[in-house]
Design a protein around this motif. Structure first.
Motif, PDB file in Angstrom:
ATOM      1  N   MET A 165       0.832  -1.193   0.000  1.00  0.00           N
ATOM      2  CA  MET A 165       0.000   0.000   0.000  1.00  0.00           C
ATOM      3  C   MET A 165       0.871   1.248   0.000  1.00  0.00           C
ATOM      4  SD  MET A 165      -3.056  -1.138  -0.166  1.00  0.00           S
ATOM      5  CE  MET A 165      -4.054   0.298   0.224  1.00  0.00           C
ATOM      6  N   VAL A 166       0.479   2.214  -0.789  1.00  0.00           N
ATOM      7  CA  VAL A 166       1.239   3.451  -0.947  1.00  0.00           C
ATOM      8  C   VAL A 166       0.872   4.432   0.161  1.00  0.00           C
ATOM      9  CG1 VAL A 166       1.492   5.488  -2.419  1.00  0.00           C
ATOM     10  CG2 VAL A 166       1.502   3.205  -3.423  1.00  0.00           C
ATOM     11  N   ASP A 167       1.875   5.048   0.740  1.00  0.00           N
ATOM     12  CA  ASP A 167       1.668   6.190   1.616  1.00  0.00           C
ATOM     13  C   ASP A 167       1.607   7.415   0.711  1.00  0.00           C
ATOM     14  OD1 ASP A 167       1.989   8.440   3.272  1.00  0.00           O
ATOM     15  OD2 ASP A 167       3.180   7.335   4.735  1.00  0.00           O
ATOM     16  N   GLY A 168       0.440   8.021   0.591  1.00  0.00           N
ATOM     17  CA  GLY A 168       0.246   9.086  -0.389  1.00  0.00           C
ATOM     18  C   GLY A 168       0.677  10.462   0.046  1.00  0.00           C
ATOM     19  N   ASP A 169       1.493  10.563   1.092  1.00  0.00           N
ATOM     20  CA  ASP A 169       1.972  11.849   1.593  1.00  0.00           C
ATOM     21  C   ASP A 169       2.894  12.477   0.548  1.00  0.00           C
ATOM     22  OD1 ASP A 169       3.578  13.858   2.867  1.00  0.00           O
ATOM     23  OD2 ASP A 169       3.076  13.006   4.826  1.00  0.00           O
ATOM     24  N   VAL A 170       2.503  13.610  -0.003  1.00  0.00           N
ATOM     25  CA  VAL A 170       3.256  14.216  -1.094  1.00  0.00           C
ATOM     26  C   VAL A 170       4.654  14.622  -0.654  1.00  0.00           C
ATOM     27  CG1 VAL A 170       2.409  16.576  -0.725  1.00  0.00           C
ATOM     28  CG2 VAL A 170       3.110  15.839  -3.033  1.00  0.00           C
ATOM     29  N   ASP A 171       4.828  15.022   0.607  1.00  0.00           N
ATOM     30  CA  ASP A 171       6.159  15.414   1.060  1.00  0.00           C
ATOM     31  C   ASP A 171       7.110  14.222   1.102  1.00  0.00           C
ATOM     32  OD1 ASP A 171       5.830  18.246   1.515  1.00  0.00           O
ATOM     33  OD2 ASP A 171       4.527  17.721   3.192  1.00  0.00           O
ATOM     34  N   LYS A 172       6.607  13.069   1.533  1.00  0.00           N
ATOM     35  CA  LYS A 172       7.441  11.864   1.538  1.00  0.00           C
ATOM     36  C   LYS A 172       7.778  11.442   0.113  1.00  0.00           C
ATOM     37  CE  LYS A 172       5.482  10.027   5.855  1.00  0.00           C
ATOM     38  NZ  LYS A 172       4.684   8.920   6.443  1.00  0.00           N
ATOM     39  N   ILE A 173       6.800  11.531  -0.775  1.00  0.00           N
ATOM     40  CA  ILE A 173       7.027  11.145  -2.168  1.00  0.00           C
ATOM     41  C   ILE A 173       8.059  12.071  -2.815  1.00  0.00           C
ATOM     42  CG2 ILE A 173       5.956  10.942  -4.449  1.00  0.00           C
ATOM     43  CD1 ILE A 173       3.338  10.210  -2.944  1.00  0.00           C
ATOM     44  N   MET A 174       7.918  13.367  -2.581  1.00  0.00           N
ATOM     45  CA  MET A 174       8.877  14.333  -3.123  1.00  0.00           C
ATOM     46  C   MET A 174      10.297  14.026  -2.662  1.00  0.00           C
ATOM     47  SD  MET A 174       6.837  17.914  -2.566  1.00  0.00           S
ATOM     48  CE  MET A 174       8.332  18.875  -2.811  1.00  0.00           C
ATOM     49  N   THR A 175      10.435  13.715  -1.385  1.00  0.00           N
ATOM     50  CA  THR A 175      11.764  13.473  -0.823  1.00  0.00           C
ATOM     51  C   THR A 175      12.425  12.268  -1.468  1.00  0.00           C
ATOM     52  OG1 THR A 175      11.043  14.409   1.295  1.00  0.00           O
ATOM     53  CG2 THR A 175      13.037  13.056   1.315  1.00  0.00           C
ATOM     54  N   LEU A 176      11.647  11.195  -1.641  1.00  0.00           N
ATOM     55  CA  LEU A 176      12.217   9.976  -2.224  1.00  0.00           C
ATOM     56  C   LEU A 176      12.461  10.139  -3.725  1.00  0.00           C
ATOM     57  CD1 LEU A 176      13.046   7.356  -0.815  1.00  0.00           C
ATOM     58  CD2 LEU A 176      10.956   6.302  -1.693  1.00  0.00           C
ATOM     59  N   VAL A 177      11.578  10.858  -4.412  1.00  0.00           N
ATOM     60  CA  VAL A 177      11.793  11.148  -5.831  1.00  0.00           C
ATOM     61  C   VAL A 177      13.083  11.931  -6.017  1.00  0.00           C
ATOM     62  CG1 VAL A 177      10.939  12.540  -7.762  1.00  0.00           C
ATOM     63  CG2 VAL A 177       9.402  10.964  -6.600  1.00  0.00           C
ATOM     64  N   ASP A 195      -3.637  13.826  -2.825  1.00  0.00           N
ATOM     65  CA  ASP A 195      -4.274  14.965  -3.480  1.00  0.00           C
ATOM     66  C   ASP A 195      -3.603  15.172  -4.829  1.00  0.00           C
ATOM     67  OD1 ASP A 195      -5.384  17.312  -4.329  1.00  0.00           O
ATOM     68  OD2 ASP A 195      -4.759  18.513  -2.608  1.00  0.00           O
ATOM     69  N   VAL A 196      -4.256  14.744  -5.886  1.00  0.00           N
ATOM     70  CA  VAL A 196      -3.631  14.783  -7.201  1.00  0.00           C
ATOM     71  C   VAL A 196      -3.296  16.205  -7.632  1.00  0.00           C
ATOM     72  CG1 VAL A 196      -5.781  14.924  -8.535  1.00  0.00           C
ATOM     73  CG2 VAL A 196      -3.776  13.759  -9.508  1.00  0.00           C
ATOM     74  N   GLU A 197      -3.983  17.196  -7.070  1.00  0.00           N
ATOM     75  CA  GLU A 197      -3.690  18.583  -7.423  1.00  0.00           C
ATOM     76  C   GLU A 197      -2.330  19.034  -6.903  1.00  0.00           C
ATOM     77  OE1 GLU A 197      -5.472  20.238  -9.554  1.00  0.00           O
ATOM     78  OE2 GLU A 197      -6.820  18.502  -9.667  1.00  0.00           O
ATOM     79  N   GLU A 198      -1.735  18.248  -6.001  1.00  0.00           N
ATOM     80  CA  GLU A 198      -0.405  18.545  -5.479  1.00  0.00           C
ATOM     81  C   GLU A 198       0.703  17.891  -6.291  1.00  0.00           C
ATOM     82  OE1 GLU A 198       0.523  20.347  -2.239  1.00  0.00           O
ATOM     83  OE2 GLU A 198      -1.225  21.236  -3.227  1.00  0.00           O
ATOM     84  N   TYR A 199       0.330  17.150  -7.326  1.00  0.00           N
ATOM     85  CA  TYR A 199       1.347  16.340  -8.001  1.00  0.00           C
ATOM     86  C   TYR A 199       2.385  17.170  -8.747  1.00  0.00           C
ATOM     87  CZ  TYR A 199       3.281  11.911  -9.297  1.00  0.00           C
ATOM     88  OH  TYR A 199       4.125  10.838  -9.381  1.00  0.00           O
ATOM     89  N   HIS A 200       2.054  18.394  -9.059  1.00  0.00           N
ATOM     90  CA  HIS A 200       3.034  19.255  -9.732  1.00  0.00           C
ATOM     91  C   HIS A 200       4.285  19.436  -8.884  1.00  0.00           C
ATOM     92  CE1 HIS A 200       2.332  22.889  -7.209  1.00  0.00           C
ATOM     93  NE2 HIS A 200       1.152  22.327  -7.041  1.00  0.00           N
ATOM     94  N   VAL A 231      -2.611  14.018 -13.639  1.00  0.00           N
ATOM     95  CA  VAL A 231      -1.149  13.975 -13.486  1.00  0.00           C
ATOM     96  C   VAL A 231      -0.456  14.471 -14.750  1.00  0.00           C
ATOM     97  CG1 VAL A 231      -1.201  12.178 -11.727  1.00  0.00           C
ATOM     98  CG2 VAL A 231      -0.954  11.511 -14.136  1.00  0.00           C
ATOM     99  N   LEU A 232      -1.100  14.301 -15.907  1.00  0.00           N
ATOM    100  CA  LEU A 232      -0.533  14.868 -17.130  1.00  0.00           C
ATOM    101  C   LEU A 232      -0.566  16.389 -17.075  1.00  0.00           C
ATOM    102  CD1 LEU A 232      -2.043  12.484 -19.835  1.00  0.00           C
ATOM    103  CD2 LEU A 232       0.265  12.428 -18.844  1.00  0.00           C
ATOM    104  N   ARG A 233      -1.651  16.951 -16.581  1.00  0.00           N
ATOM    105  CA  ARG A 233      -1.711  18.413 -16.417  1.00  0.00           C
ATOM    106  C   ARG A 233      -0.641  18.900 -15.449  1.00  0.00           C
ATOM    107  NH1 ARG A 233      -7.335  17.389 -16.166  1.00  0.00           N
ATOM    108  NH2 ARG A 233      -7.308  17.606 -13.884  1.00  0.00           N
TER     109      ARG A 233
END
Length: 284
Positions: A165-177, A195-200, A231-233
């Motif tokens: 299962m994915v932890d959808g926390d955008v800050d954690k994802i950003m850090t690992l990316v 929140d897909v609007e944070e994907y940018h 996510v394309l946007r």
């Protein structure tokens, strides 16, 4: 370094890619095999559906690459295996990459290789093992001009989430990316965020490294198409979907719907209507 192999991954019309991941059997979990029990048939269906790429393992890549002709999906080769998806976790957890993986990818005519960068709560040794694999693969990938796709995977606590299962926390994802980029990724296959609007923010932190978004678990078709467009946007360069394609009642139909959104800018609602009309008409 110019990575010419990527010319066979990204669609020339849109500059984007749909990679269908069918490498789940590598991880030794029975639940992952649903819909992909007969790999010869699965790959044949995908070749007919013709996404931009199919992601396979060393043992299954032959089903794709033995198909004659040029008009078939490109191969993305999975290079690492781990046992972190079960519930409960095994007492000993591991992650290893395949020896001579880059040479194998060259022999198999892959356009890229894929390796995990996993963050598992309370298990830093898994992240360390992934980093060791990435650095080893990076050296060989540079030597052979093989694009390296790193998959930063921020996992939720296994005991409460039930595994994979994915932890959808955008800050954690950003850090690992960002760590994946710093380690030398040519492509990043990244988690979706809650929140897909944070994907940018994820795309921004990756800089000039293309970001392909993972699909995660099965969701309704309309939700999948809407999320793809979102996510394309946000600037994503493509998508890597597995279960949402291979477990779909009409894998070819959902592939066509996704490709229309990805490459032709078709609105999600219109792509969904075409898919539903195809299903109603029995056109598969």
């Amino acid at each position: 370094m110019t990575l010419f192999r990527l010319n066979r991954l990204f669609n020339p019309r849109s500059g984007r890619a749909l990679d269908v991941a069918v490498d789940h059997g590598f991880f030794g979990e029975r639940s992952f095999l649903t819909g992909i029990e007969d790999m010869r048939s699965v790959v044949a269906t995908l070749v007919e559906a013709n996404p931009d790429a199919v992601q396979l393992t060393l043992g299954q890549a032959r089903h794709l690459q033995s198909v004659p002709g040029r008009a078939k999906p490109a191969l993305v080769l999975r290079t690492d295996v781990a046992n972190v998806y079960g519930n409960p976790l095994d007492p000993h957890v591991f992650s290893h990459h395949v020896p001579h993986a880059i040479e194998e990818a060259v022999r198999l005519d892959a356009v890229a290789v894929c390796v995990n960068l996993m963050q598992l709560p309370g298990r830093p040794e898994i992240r360390e093992a992934c980093i060791r694999s990435i650095t080893a693969l990076r050296a060989e990938a540079t030597r052979y001009g093989m694009p390296l796709m790193v998959e930063p995977l921020v996992m939720a606590d296994n005991a409460t989430s039930g595994g994979y299962m994915v932890d959808g926390d955008v800050d954690k994802i950003m850090t690992l990316v960002r760590q994946a980029v710093e380690l030398g990724a040519d492509l990043v296959k990244a988690d979706p965020c809650d929140d897909v609007e944070e994907y940018h923010r994820v795309v921004e932190v990756a800089g000039d490294v293309p970001v392909l978004v993972r699909g995660g678990g099965r969701v309704p078709d309309g939700e999948l198409l809407e999320r793809t467009a979102a996510v394309l946007r946000a600037g994503a360069s493509g998508i890597v979907y597995g279960r949402n394609v291979v477990q779909h009642p009409d894998p070819a139909g959902i592939t066509a719907a996704l490709m229309s959104v990805l490459h032709d800018g078709v609105a999600p609602a219109d792509a969904l209507a075409t898919l539903q009309a195809r299903t109603a008409g029995g056109d598969r």
